[in-house]
Write an enzyme that holds these catalytic residues in place. Sequence first.
Site, PDB file in Angstrom:
ATOM      1  N   GLU A  88      10.880  55.644  71.856  1.00 49.09           N
ATOM      2  CA  GLU A  88      10.323  55.069  70.635  1.00 49.09           C
ATOM      3  C   GLU A  88      10.689  55.884  69.390  1.00 49.09           C
ATOM      4  OE1 GLU A  88       6.131  54.628  71.742  1.00 49.09           O
ATOM      5  OE2 GLU A  88       6.586  52.665  72.590  1.00 49.09           O
TER       6      GLU A  88
ATOM      7  N   ASP B 173       3.267  49.297  79.891  1.00 49.99           N
ATOM      8  CA  ASP B 173       2.496  50.116  78.968  1.00 49.99           C
ATOM      9  C   ASP B 173       1.003  49.819  79.011  1.00 49.99           C
ATOM     10  OD1 ASP B 173       1.948  51.933  77.030  1.00 49.99           O
ATOM     11  OD2 ASP B 173       2.766  50.787  75.359  1.00 49.99           O
TER      12      ASP B 173
ATOM     13  N   GLU C 254      -6.411  51.179  74.401  1.00 51.16           N
ATOM     14  CA  GLU C 254      -5.436  50.563  73.496  1.00 51.16           C
ATOM     15  C   GLU C 254      -5.273  49.055  73.736  1.00 51.16           C
ATOM     16  OE1 GLU C 254      -1.520  52.301  73.605  1.00 51.16           O
ATOM     17  OE2 GLU C 254      -0.719  50.821  72.211  1.00 51.16           O
TER      18      GLU C 254
HETATM   19  O1  GCW Z   1       1.215  52.789  74.410  1.00 56.55           O
HETATM   20  C1  GCW Z   1       2.262  53.029  73.524  1.00 56.55           C
HETATM   21  C2  GCW Z   1       1.608  53.151  72.207  1.00 56.55           C
HETATM   22  C3  GCW Z   1       2.197  54.203  71.306  1.00 56.55           C
HETATM   23  C4  GCW Z   1       2.357  55.482  72.107  1.00 56.55           C
HETATM   24  C5  GCW Z   1       3.327  55.207  73.244  1.00 56.55           C
HETATM   25  C6  GCW Z   1       3.520  56.388  74.167  1.00 56.55           C
HETATM   26  C7  GCW Z   1       2.044  57.760  71.485  1.00 56.55           C
HETATM   27  O2  GCW Z   1       1.574  51.913  71.596  1.00 56.55           O
HETATM   28  O3  GCW Z   1       1.311  54.365  70.235  1.00 56.55           O
HETATM   29  O4  GCW Z   1       2.760  56.583  71.328  1.00 56.55           O
HETATM   30  O5  GCW Z   1       2.864  54.165  74.035  1.00 56.55           O
HETATM   31  O6  GCW Z   1       2.923  56.392  75.221  1.00 56.55           O
HETATM   32  O7  GCW Z   1       4.274  57.291  73.855  1.00 56.55           O
END
Ligand code: GCW
Length: 663
Positions: free
Chosen positions: A271, A350, A378
Amino acid sequence: MDGKKDWKQLWLKYDRKADAGNGKFFEKVALEGFDAADRVVKSALCELTRGAEGMLGVTPKVQEGTPCTLLLKKATGDPEGYALKEENGQITLEGADEKGLLYGTFHLLRLVSMEKSLAGLQVSLRPDNPLRMYNHWDNMDGSIERGYSGESFFFENDDIVINERTKDYARLMASIGINGVVINNVNVKQAATWLITDRFFDKVARLSEIFADYGIKFFLSLNYAATIELGGLGSADPFDAGVIAWWKAKMQECFAKIPNLGGFLVKADSEGRPGPFTYGRTQADGANMLADAVAPYGGIIIWRCFVYNCMQDWRDYKTDRARAGYDNFIGMDGDYRENVILQIKNGPMDFQIREPVSPLLGGLKKTNQMLEVQVAQEYTGHQIDVCYLIPMFKEVLDFHTFCKEGADTVADVISGRTMGNKNAGIAAVINTGNDANWTGNYLAAANLYGFGRLAFQTSLSAEEILDEWIPMSLSSDPQVVETVKGILLPSRETYEKYTSPLGIGWMVTPHDHYGCSVDGYEYDRWGTYHRADHLGIGVDRSDRGTGYAQQYYEPNASAYNNVETCPEELLLFFHHVPYKYLLKSGKTLIQHIYDSHFEGYDEAEGFARAWEGLEGKVDGEIFANVKERFGMQLYNAREWRDQVNSYFHRLSWIPDERGRRIY
Ligand code: GCW
């Protein structure tokens, strides 16, 4: 005791309890083999006094030698282990080391708090997982990435905060057996890059000392490109001699300045974060370079496997984000240093409400592994909606990977039982902030508590954990216990029912991740699609599709590959299925979508009603806090229900068999 003070201590509030014959055991305490001046022993004694005074009205006298009513004795045994035994009016707490003593003390206080008689007590325990960690995603400006309970209590205005809460936090963590904490976000930017410099060393060291008092190792997230941003080097290439030398010197400095440092957590090539891929190197090259730099000090590098292409074209049906973790890491199995641990999210995508277990877990056979779960909600309701996550974590831990006969569950892999390794364990993204009650929704503290307890003792059931947490945190009144269990135990499935169906995930408001937006991510670059059309929905991850199912060992691979044998709760994760497909329940897929959404909303309403019945039975502030959250949850659940149902009704033109209102 005033309400506020009370709820700030969460499950350690130590309010007066029924004696149950327990008070007498805390009168005379003696130490044998432990040094009363040791920092962890001191914490244990302090806690013992605080707990016994608060809950039983007894002030323990710490004396030398016997006779005593509570003997704290050093004995041989596995690290961090302890045994408790009551005999002839005396309790002996044997700790294999100071941490064992501390954990045993908290065990004793937990039983008192649950109003269980200590007579005849006999237990012997050692933690199931060597590393039991919480990861904070706290930023130095005070914000928390994916934080739903206020701001950070470690940072504000690009500086470190140390106050009363710091110690309360350490106590809470130790009381559930947490032995490692990462204080800063894995996305390390700006000021946080400087945590490993003189600008912050003094305060970082002070913070880490507070954790040391409670047997908790201190960790930081690292910026992989620190050689460029701090060192002024032109590169972060792990093979570059200058880069290697810079990290060696930096680590020497870090371990000298931060006495209780355990090592570092790294998010690289993920990311937008920098990493070894930029230099044509592998993840192992990057991790090993850092591991060599921390090895002289006994440090470890925890390297995250959340590496995927976040610039995908939604038109592309072949690239599959679910495959990425495995594809990026499996080829280097066995190439990592002994002090590297790969940290793997529970699912391949995720932290959705339902995902299969990541095939990397146990897929790797020669590499240290750590499981990463997300206690922060989240994608599971932002600590507005109630969602007790322990049943989900247990499913993951119990999953058979088929990596090794007799020791193939995820729990086996991450405890070190499969490979006989000691650098292994479990980590969770934490759900705390500076809200008075720590977790936004007071009921979300059940997840905070439960994760630690599960990490320590994996065999505990989701219900047993609540049997501890509810009396400690709310009340031991049977009506309260039963009602709150009735809300929390099914809450994950309820949340799943009114949100995205059968493992497909997402359908959330982009970026924020709360609330429904069926197509929110459908035409975006994140690799998170549902592929619904007028005939069906789901992603074909079989061998006719992306081939993801093939990343598992048999028999899992075949089971997932075949629509008939695929577990139905994951059906749409693995297959594109027509709306008229008949599920085992005899319902069509579309009817299941309608029914589960109506049911999910109704169940949430039932939870809210059940909570109303506890007015006057639990602390007034807690009652109001949870009631307010339920109001918001019902709004959310209704939106989800009606948007999802309307979306699929409009797309499929298939009516609800029961003729309910769909828009
Ligand atoms: O779950 C996603 C999130 C990001 C997060 C990323 C990760 C810390 O939306 O906010 O960043 O994963 O796990 O690195």
